[in-house]
Motif scaffolding. Sequence first.
Motif, mmCIF file in Angstrom:
data_model
loop_
_atom_site.group_PDB
_atom_site.id
_atom_site.type_symbol
_atom_site.label_atom_id
_atom_site.label_comp_id
_atom_site.label_asym_id
_atom_site.label_seq_id
_atom_site.Cartn_x
_atom_site.Cartn_y
_atom_site.Cartn_z
ATOM 1 N N ILE A 64 -7.576 2.870 -4.616
ATOM 2 C CA ILE A 64 -7.557 3.844 -3.564
ATOM 3 C C ILE A 64 -6.007 4.684 -3.701
ATOM 4 O O ILE A 64 -5.059 4.344 -3.644
ATOM 5 C CB ILE A 64 -7.434 3.400 -2.289
ATOM 6 N N TYR A 65 -6.454 6.016 -4.041
ATOM 7 C CA TYR A 65 -5.192 7.023 -4.205
ATOM 8 C C TYR A 65 -4.783 7.564 -2.521
ATOM 9 O O TYR A 65 -5.583 7.942 -1.928
ATOM 10 C CB TYR A 65 -5.371 7.970 -5.037
ATOM 11 N N LEU B 172 -3.080 2.251 -3.641
ATOM 12 C CA LEU B 172 -3.180 0.700 -3.874
ATOM 13 C C LEU B 172 -4.374 0.262 -4.679
ATOM 14 O O LEU B 172 -5.086 1.240 -4.966
ATOM 15 C CB LEU B 172 -3.055 -0.182 -2.689
ATOM 16 N N TYR B 173 -4.485 -0.805 -5.395
ATOM 17 C CA TYR B 173 -5.712 -1.375 -5.883
ATOM 18 C C TYR B 173 -5.806 -2.651 -5.189
ATOM 19 O O TYR B 173 -5.014 -3.238 -4.853
ATOM 20 C CB TYR B 173 -5.548 -1.394 -7.384
ATOM 21 N N ASP C 47 0.970 -1.208 -0.099
ATOM 22 C CA ASP C 47 -0.019 -0.022 -0.014
ATOM 23 C C ASP C 47 0.987 1.337 0.039
ATOM 24 O O ASP C 47 1.443 1.442 1.104
ATOM 25 C CB ASP C 47 -0.884 -0.106 1.310
ATOM 26 N N VAL C 48 0.983 2.015 -1.229
ATOM 27 C CA VAL C 48 1.997 3.046 -1.251
ATOM 28 C C VAL C 48 1.432 4.029 -0.695
ATOM 29 O O VAL C 48 0.278 4.745 -0.956
ATOM 30 C CB VAL C 48 2.246 3.355 -2.616
ATOM 31 N N GLN C 49 2.246 4.750 0.447
ATOM 32 C CA GLN C 49 1.623 5.655 1.321
ATOM 33 C C GLN C 49 1.965 7.118 0.759
ATOM 34 O O GLN C 49 1.237 8.275 1.150
ATOM 35 C CB GLN C 49 2.112 5.693 2.792
ATOM 36 N N ASP C 50 3.293 7.263 0.344
ATOM 37 C CA ASP C 50 3.680 8.640 0.016
ATOM 38 C C ASP C 50 4.602 8.768 -1.371
ATOM 39 O O ASP C 50 5.222 7.638 -1.694
ATOM 40 C CB ASP C 50 4.590 9.070 1.212
ATOM 41 N N ARG D 265 10.922 9.255 -4.944
ATOM 42 C CA ARG D 265 11.055 8.201 -3.785
ATOM 43 C C ARG D 265 9.516 8.005 -3.373
ATOM 44 O O ARG D 265 8.658 8.839 -3.460
ATOM 45 C CB ARG D 265 11.536 8.801 -2.584
ATOM 46 N N PHE D 266 9.383 6.750 -3.051
ATOM 47 C CA PHE D 266 7.978 6.263 -2.838
ATOM 48 C C PHE D 266 8.139 5.287 -1.254
ATOM 49 O O PHE D 266 9.334 4.898 -0.947
ATOM 50 C CB PHE D 266 7.347 5.212 -3.755
#
Length: 389
Positions: free
Chosen positions: A343-344, A360-361, A39-42, A52-53
């Motif tokens: 969900i963005y 994430l999806y 789940d990518v937060q940032d 950067r992620f």
Amino acid sequence: MAALTGLSTLILSAGTTLPANAGCVPAWKFETPPVAGADVQDVHALSAKDVRFAANLSLEAGGGVSQLAWDGAKVTAAVPQIPVAPKHPAFMTTTGSYGSPSSGWAVTWPSGGLADVAASVMARWDGGRWTLTPTAVSPRPESARPALQDVLSLAPDSAWAVGYLDETGALIEHWDGTEWKVVDNPAATTPNTQLLKIHGSSATDLWAVGFQYPPGGGPHVAYAQHYDGSKWSEVTMPSIGVPDATASTVVVKGPNDVWVGGIRGTWADFDDYQGVVMHWDGRKWTVDTGPGDVVRGGYMNDLHIAGPNDVWAVAGKYLVHRTGTTWSRVVPEGAQPGGVSYIYRAVDGTGTGDVWAVGLYMTTEPSNIPGMPFAYDHPALAHLTCGRR
């Protein structure tokens, strides 16, 4: 105070192009990271070739966090990664900040919550490696736990973090290159005041935003403080609607160019929150209610100002965009089959033709229990781009 009223229900999907900018006709493309169940937060775009992620990994993927990086051609796992927190092998990240490619911070939390900790831990990026660094001890450790929500990295010897102390007041901390220290602020002992985001254009122009529940009762109100290089002061915010309001994200382009995202609505009705964007030009506030007319539900989680008439926001789980005064919902993934939902979480970029929207999806599969399918998280890295650079 002026109000912008333009809105649109236009849905832009994968492959949809936007107006050309200096010969650039950008289109959405999804990049594939080397991790699953994330789940990518940032997202932080330091340049078109250095993005950067930060992602949280599902338990099925091993838990913990994963740092990812874009080099202009592909997304890879950053090396090294944030180390596992002692006594908290399962932990997560929420947001971070980079003052330069070699200096930054990430907010980390134990997955089980704050428990009874009197000090929290953040991850520091310095010298080509991550280290876990204790933040300041609560000024009232016997009764108030610190809950840091956001961090701003300015230089290796200067960073700021904001949050709150349980329900007893707003919390602001400063990193001086050696340690984190609590800094006094006007709402430090004002109950039910929380600071959620911080941003700034320089060391003498910082803004922190959140909400306050007045001690005498009444609705939640949007709340902000400003730092001028010597002290924090409260800022009078515009009225953005009743009964409740919150300022939940901020982007400071300069002393006379401040953008604040927030919501209005009934505090208990999360699904009906309406997003707003406020702009400070150094003399007055302008309130734009357009995001709430396009989508509803959830916080205004992030803003990216690609230009005065090119504003991106994550409102709830949706990505929205303003061109001129007109807002639209943007759907980078296009139409999806049943059982797939996106969900963005965050948005950033380096300009009109280079924007990242991450989150994430979710996909589902039938289980042995009727009405309770298995759900799986997958990372989503949507890139609006003119192509490889």
